[in-house]
Motif scaffolding. Structure first.
Motif, mmCIF file in Angstrom:
data_model
loop_
_atom_site.group_PDB
_atom_site.id
_atom_site.type_symbol
_atom_site.label_atom_id
_atom_site.label_comp_id
_atom_site.label_asym_id
_atom_site.label_seq_id
_atom_site.Cartn_x
_atom_site.Cartn_y
_atom_site.Cartn_z
ATOM 1 N N LYS A 176 -7.278 2.300 0.989
ATOM 2 C CA LYS A 176 -6.731 1.125 1.758
ATOM 3 C C LYS A 176 -7.749 -0.068 1.354
ATOM 4 C CE LYS A 176 -4.248 0.184 5.894
ATOM 5 N NZ LYS A 176 -3.098 -0.309 5.595
ATOM 6 N N TYR A 177 -9.051 0.169 1.974
ATOM 7 C CA TYR A 177 -9.804 -0.774 1.904
ATOM 8 C C TYR A 177 -9.962 -1.625 0.529
ATOM 9 C CZ TYR A 177 -13.879 -4.187 2.964
ATOM 10 O OH TYR A 177 -14.461 -5.077 3.074
ATOM 11 N N LEU A 210 -0.241 5.139 -1.179
ATOM 12 C CA LEU A 210 -0.096 6.137 -0.003
ATOM 13 C C LEU A 210 1.018 7.311 -0.717
ATOM 14 C CD1 LEU A 210 -0.937 7.361 2.634
ATOM 15 C CD2 LEU A 210 0.935 6.030 3.503
ATOM 16 N N PHE A 255 0.755 -1.174 -0.105
ATOM 17 C CA PHE A 255 -0.093 -0.027 -0.029
ATOM 18 C C PHE A 255 0.839 1.199 -0.017
ATOM 19 C CE2 PHE A 255 -2.858 3.260 2.158
ATOM 20 C CZ PHE A 255 -3.539 3.240 1.007
ATOM 21 N N SER A 256 2.093 1.073 0.445
ATOM 22 C CA SER A 256 2.925 2.390 0.445
ATOM 23 C C SER A 256 2.959 3.045 -0.782
ATOM 24 C CB SER A 256 4.237 2.121 0.833
ATOM 25 O OG SER A 256 4.923 1.155 0.109
ATOM 26 N N GLU A 299 -6.534 -3.470 -0.467
ATOM 27 C CA GLU A 299 -6.636 -4.653 0.412
ATOM 28 C C GLU A 299 -7.656 -5.837 0.228
ATOM 29 O OE1 GLU A 299 -6.609 -3.322 4.410
ATOM 30 O OE2 GLU A 299 -4.722 -2.725 4.204
ATOM 31 N N ASN A 358 -9.116 5.945 3.677
ATOM 32 C CA ASN A 358 -9.729 4.667 4.409
ATOM 33 C C ASN A 358 -10.274 3.953 2.888
ATOM 34 O OD1 ASN A 358 -11.291 2.845 5.506
ATOM 35 N ND2 ASN A 358 -12.616 4.190 6.619
#
Length: 106
Positions: free
Chosen positions: A90-91, A29, A25-26, A94, A87
């Motif tokens: 990220k969800y 981000l 995820f970095s 994933e 949020n």
């Protein structure tokens, strides 16, 4: 999964799309944190036409933002705070689906 992003050099978009198959995820981000409404104005994780709804916003408000390299006026109900956007990203990263705890509109 692909992450698309723009990068504006004067009026030319030199952004691209990168493969996130073996990424963490970095990377998402990092691109999210680069958003500045000037050189970097949008990132996209393969979401059809769905968008997150800001339930706290007034339906009568409009917000001016730059996305896709162009300034535009958008209803406040489709412009969300950074934490809600992060949020959702990220969800989705994933789980490869939209967060059911957030309010979405098609």
């Amino acid at each position: 999964m692909q992450l698309g992003f723009d990068k504006w050099n004067h009026n030319v978009n030199i952004g691209k799309s990168i493969d996130l198959t073996n990424a963490d995820f970095s990377i998402v981000l990092e691109k999210f944190n680069q958003l500045d409404q000037k050189q970097f104005t949008q990132i996209i994780l393969a979401w059809d036409n769905d968008h997150l709804i800001n339930k706290a916003a007034s339906e009568n408000e409009d917000i001016d933002i730059v996305t896709g390299g162009q300034e535009g006026t958008f209803p406040a109900t489709i412009v969300v705070e950074e934490d809600a956007a992060l949020n959702a990203l990220k969800y989705y990263f994933e789980n490869q689906k939209m967060n059911p705890d957030l309010t979405w509109e098609e």
